[in-house]
Write a protein that holds these residues in place. Structure first.
Motif, PDB file in Angstrom:
ATOM      1  N   TYR A  51       0.831  -1.206   0.000  1.00  0.00           N
ATOM      2  CA  TYR A  51       0.000   0.000   0.000  1.00  0.00           C
ATOM      3  C   TYR A  51       0.866   1.257   0.000  1.00  0.00           C
ATOM      4  CZ  TYR A  51      -2.841   3.858   1.423  1.00  0.00           C
ATOM      5  OH  TYR A  51      -3.418   5.091   1.468  1.00  0.00           O
ATOM      6  N   GLN A  54       2.428   2.087  -3.317  1.00  0.00           N
ATOM      7  CA  GLN A  54       1.468   2.647  -4.266  1.00  0.00           C
ATOM      8  C   GLN A  54       1.113   4.087  -3.906  1.00  0.00           C
ATOM      9  OE1 GLN A  54       0.532   1.213  -7.066  1.00  0.00           O
ATOM     10  NE2 GLN A  54      -0.682   3.015  -7.614  1.00  0.00           N
ATOM     11  N   GLN A  55       0.938   4.349  -2.611  1.00  0.00           N
ATOM     12  CA  GLN A  55       0.593   5.708  -2.187  1.00  0.00           C
ATOM     13  C   GLN A  55       1.718   6.672  -2.507  1.00  0.00           C
ATOM     14  OE1 GLN A  55      -1.490   6.961   1.644  1.00  0.00           O
ATOM     15  NE2 GLN A  55       0.622   7.470   2.131  1.00  0.00           N
ATOM     16  N   VAL A  75       1.777   7.942  -6.087  1.00  0.00           N
ATOM     17  CA  VAL A  75       0.806   9.018  -6.344  1.00  0.00           C
ATOM     18  C   VAL A  75       1.303  10.328  -5.745  1.00  0.00           C
ATOM     19  CG1 VAL A  75      -1.555   9.813  -5.940  1.00  0.00           C
ATOM     20  CG2 VAL A  75      -1.113   7.392  -6.426  1.00  0.00           C
ATOM     21  N   GLY A 125      -5.752   8.758   2.692  1.00  0.00           N
ATOM     22  CA  GLY A 125      -5.586   7.459   2.030  1.00  0.00           C
ATOM     23  C   GLY A 125      -5.582   6.313   3.011  1.00  0.00           C
ATOM     24  N   TYR A 160      -8.458   3.362   3.452  1.00  0.00           N
ATOM     25  CA  TYR A 160      -8.025   1.962   3.367  1.00  0.00           C
ATOM     26  C   TYR A 160      -8.510   1.174   4.587  1.00  0.00           C
ATOM     27  CZ  TYR A 160      -4.954  -2.093   2.829  1.00  0.00           C
ATOM     28  OH  TYR A 160      -4.466  -3.365   2.688  1.00  0.00           O
ATOM     29  N   THR A 189      -6.541  -1.121  -1.263  1.00  0.00           N
ATOM     30  CA  THR A 189      -5.459  -0.289  -1.809  1.00  0.00           C
ATOM     31  C   THR A 189      -5.957   0.540  -2.984  1.00  0.00           C
ATOM     32  OG1 THR A 189      -3.794  -1.917  -1.150  1.00  0.00           O
ATOM     33  CG2 THR A 189      -3.155  -0.319  -2.837  1.00  0.00           C
ATOM     34  N   LYS A 190      -6.642  -0.110  -3.922  1.00  0.00           N
ATOM     35  CA  LYS A 190      -7.138   0.584  -5.115  1.00  0.00           C
ATOM     36  C   LYS A 190      -8.176   1.640  -4.736  1.00  0.00           C
ATOM     37  CE  LYS A 190      -9.144  -0.325  -9.685  1.00  0.00           C
ATOM     38  NZ  LYS A 190      -9.675  -1.370 -10.605  1.00  0.00           N
ATOM     39  N   GLN A 228      -6.444   4.722  -3.058  1.00  0.00           N
ATOM     40  CA  GLN A 228      -5.701   5.552  -4.016  1.00  0.00           C
ATOM     41  C   GLN A 228      -6.642   6.381  -4.879  1.00  0.00           C
ATOM     42  OE1 GLN A 228      -2.379   5.758  -3.801  1.00  0.00           O
ATOM     43  NE2 GLN A 228      -2.668   4.354  -2.104  1.00  0.00           N
TER      44      GLN A 228
END
Length: 731
Positions: free
Chosen positions: A50, A53-54, A57, A190, A194, A611-612, A615
């Protein structure tokens, strides 16, 4: 550079050194059985995935903002050329603090569960010292970055007349706080989306529909839920208080530089700038001492466990009271006794807000027990009771902050309220915020302890460690709920004082804009050349008063921003949670072996959905918080921005307290019922309490805690883009 300055970087290195020591100590402990290790590894992998990915962004957003700042600085000349670099380092160190804290937490939870197989005291100390890794990394990195920037800017910024060199240095350093605030908002929003998407899915489908425990390994969302505790309550909270700590120190340093610019006080300007840094440095060292004081005995009650944590925190607070007096005396600041009174006021305000939050959220007290009692007549009465308790609970912290502001200002000015004493009074409010946050190293440790204990309980449940172990982890978990709620109240209280200090800094930045960046030092401001104008001269020049419609419009837009942001983040949790609920239901329906314990659920799919969803949903609310101050500045100028910040601070603080306390009370009411009261687990009261807890989840873990970052980020964005409001406003 005077030798006393070096205490700041030395304290930062000691904090980072002890954080490493506690981390290595934790890593040397046994993680338990193979199953315990497997569960812990699932959580670590999910949390790391996670954050990666964060950060992808966030890096893109930071690059775009840095380009905009570069245009403002190099192309339009309305910003200092150092600002883009300070902004980047603030975001980098904030993200780094969250990463290290989360890494320690994910390695600690299984080890804490294993320690609870032996004793409650062993589990408490290990969980708390693992949480201290986060606390000490945060304060260590803040002080390290501040020290480095101060040295660099002091070397490169040329000497200036009338004390403007220190004004320039502290004004540039304040931009570091905006980078930290931006990163913190993404981390909080975020991480909150989550964790609550996973938590709602685990509760509604697992506990209510399937009738299995929250941390049962048959629940497909349980790993995602445990991952969420780390990315939201560890990495998110760490980034949040990182920027509070940085902003309070830097805003107070700027106010100190401004308050001591008159010719008769100019020789004290450096001491005024150093005071907040030195208080934070000494508080960091005392926090390390406090960590070693936390211990308990086997079979301790919740109140005894709270006293164990409170002893370490309160002892650090008592010692910083003594140390801050010695610092101010050594620096020989005018009215050092009054400024010391401001520091004590800030500390007492933080303790009082924490006690208030504990009273309204802990199951040991009447408000939460009454909420639990109301569950006997269903979900509706329980939710009504929780909302009412949350609304009432907001009154006490608001009164505390009002008293703190009044006393901090009065002590600093010697109880004289003349216009000429305004700057020193504002400095007193700023240094009260520093006092409140001075022992952040241990205060944040009590907060980061919460999700570690929660994950340890989950690990114990999933690995079927037995009733005695689960009883110990449940005790630590319930304590963690209270410390987490207290930590959120503390963070929101610090946000209010810090935001007020930043609001005062806004007008100092306006003066810097005229004198240095726009090269208009002799333009008349309220009949006085800008270089000699006071804070109030600029207030009068821009007509910042309640009869100015621009100010009224700004106030209403500030309130609008708070409610818009809260609604967007609440809905974001709802949408992400719906996807999680659908997935958990799908797995139960299509994989019958799950309920029989023969088939392992697809944990990874639930982690991916959270996670998706996080985001996707975090971007728009966060960008709105950054854009609103700029747009208001472009249209309504300095008066509009001043009103915007007043509306944001007042409404945001009250709403954040309400949401955090209502959510915490619902959570602990559920746990109180699970202990065997009002029917216990599986009863109709318990089902109603689970529903209330589900409603409260985004209150206390997403929207509520994100609001205190919103408050500071909007003020910080206004401070950094002040050149736009001064130069290009339409009205």
């Amino acid at each position: 550079m005077p030798s006393i300055f070096w205490l700041v970087p030395i304290s930062s290195l000691m904090a980072l050194g002890f954080a490493w020591y506690f981390f290595r100590q934790m890593m040397s402990m046994d993680e338990g059985t193979d199953m315990m290790k497997k569960i812990a590894q699932h959580v670590r992998e999910g949390a790391s995935a996670y954050l990666r990915q964060q950060y992808k962004v966030v890096i893109i957003v930071f690059l775009v903002i840095t380009v905009i700042f570069s245009i403002l600085a190099y192309g339009m000349g309305v910003q200092n050329t150092w600002v883009p670099f300070a902004f980047i380092t603030g975001g980098f160190f904030s993200g780094l603090a969250g990463f290290f804290g989360m890494k320690a937490a994910t390695y600690a939870s299984g080890r804490v569960a294993n320690a609870c197989r032996t004793s409650l005291d062993g589990g408490l100390r290990l969980a708390f010292r693992s949480g201290a890794v986060m606390g000490l990394v945060v304060v260590g990195l803040v002080l390290l970055d501040i020290s480095a920037w101060f040295l660099v800017l002091n070397y490169f910024i040329p000497e200036m007349d009338a004390g403007f060199k220190l004004m320039t240095i502290t004004a540039i350093m304040l931009t570091f706080g905006m980078g930290a605030s931006t990163q913190a908002l993404f981390a909080r929003v975020g991480g909150g989306i989550y964790t609550k998407a996973a938590d709602v899915g685990a509760d509604l489908v697992g506990k209510v529909e399937a009738g299995i425990p929250e941390d049962d390994p048959r629940n497909p969302a349980t790993i995602a839920d445990n991952v969420g505790d780390n990315v939201g309550d560890v990495a998110g909270m760490g980034a949040d208080l990182f920027e509070s700590f940085a902003a309070s120190i830097l805003a107070t340093a700027l106010l100190g530089a401004a308050a001591f610019m008159s010719p008769d006080l100019l020789h004290m300007q450096f001491s005024a700038v150093m005071a907040p840094m030195l208080i934070a440095a000494i508080g960091t060292l005392l926090s390390i001492l406090g960590v070693f004081l936390v211990r308990t005995r086997e079979g301790a009650t919740q109140k005894q466990l709270l006293r164990s944590l409170g002893f370490g925190v309160n002892m650090s607070a008592v010692l910083i009271v003594i140390a801050s007096f010695l610092i101010l005396y050594f620096l020989q600041l005018p009215n050092y006794l009054g400024l010391w009174g401001s520091i004590v006021t800030g500390l007492l305000a933080g303790i009082a807000i924490g006690q208030s939050t504990e009273y309204f959220t802990a199951s040991a007290y009447k408000p939460t027990r009454k909420i639990a009692q109301s569950a006997q007549t269903g979900s509706a009465t329980l939710i009504i009771s929780g909302v009412g308790t949350g609304l009432i609970s907001a009154a006490v912290p608001l009164i505390i902050i009002v008293v703190a502001i009044t006393l901090a200002f009065s002590f600093a000015t010697g109880f004289t309220f003349a216009v000429e004493s305004l700057n020193i009074g504002l400095y007193g409010i700023g240094i009260a915020a520093v006092g409140l946050l001075s022992t952040l190293g241990i205060t944040l440790a009590t907060d980061a302890y919460g999700p570690i204990a929660d994950n340890a309980g989950g690990n114990a449940e999933m690995c079927a460690l037995g009733a005695e172990v689960r009883q110990r982890t449940d005790a630590l978990d319930a304590l963690g709920n209270t410390t987490a709620a207290t930590g959120k109240g503390f963070a929101i209280g610090s946000a209010a004082l810090t935001a007020l200090a930043l609001l005062a800094s806004y007008f100092e930045e306006v003066r810097m804009m005229f004198v240095k960046f726009l090269d208009r030092p002799f333009e008349l401001i309220n009949g006085t050349p800008a270089i000699e104008a006071t804070f109030m001269d600029f207030v009068h020049h821009y007509e910042v008063h309640l009869m100015n419609p621009k100010v009224i419009v700004g106030i209403l837009l500030g309130v609008m921003a708070v409610f818009l942001f809260s609604g967007m983040t609440m809905n974001a949790v709802g949408r992400a949670a719906q996807k999680m609920v659908d997935e958990v239901r799908r797995q139960f329906a299509t994989m019958p072996g799950i309920m029989e314990g023969k088939t392992e659920p697809d944990y990874a799919r639930c982690v991916h959905i959270s996670t998706k969803g996080a985001q996707k949903e975090m971007l728009v609310p966060s960008l709105i918080a950054l854009l609103i101050p700029v747009v208001v500045g472009l249209i309504f100028g300095v008066p509009g921005v001043s009103g915007l910040l007043l509306g944001t601070i007042s409404s945001g603080f009250a709403l954040a307290i309400f949401m955090a306390n209502a959510g915490g009370a619902w959570d602990n009411a559920k746990k109180y019922i699970e202990e065997g009261h009002y029917g216990g687990k599986g009863s109709e009261s318990h089902k109603a309490a689970v529903t209330g807890d589900t409603v409260g989840d985004p209150f206390k873990d997403t929207s509520g805690p994100s609001l205190n970052i919103l408050i500071k980020l909007m003020v910080m964005a206004s401070v950094v883009t002040v050149g736009v409001a001064v130069t290009y406003s339409i009205l």
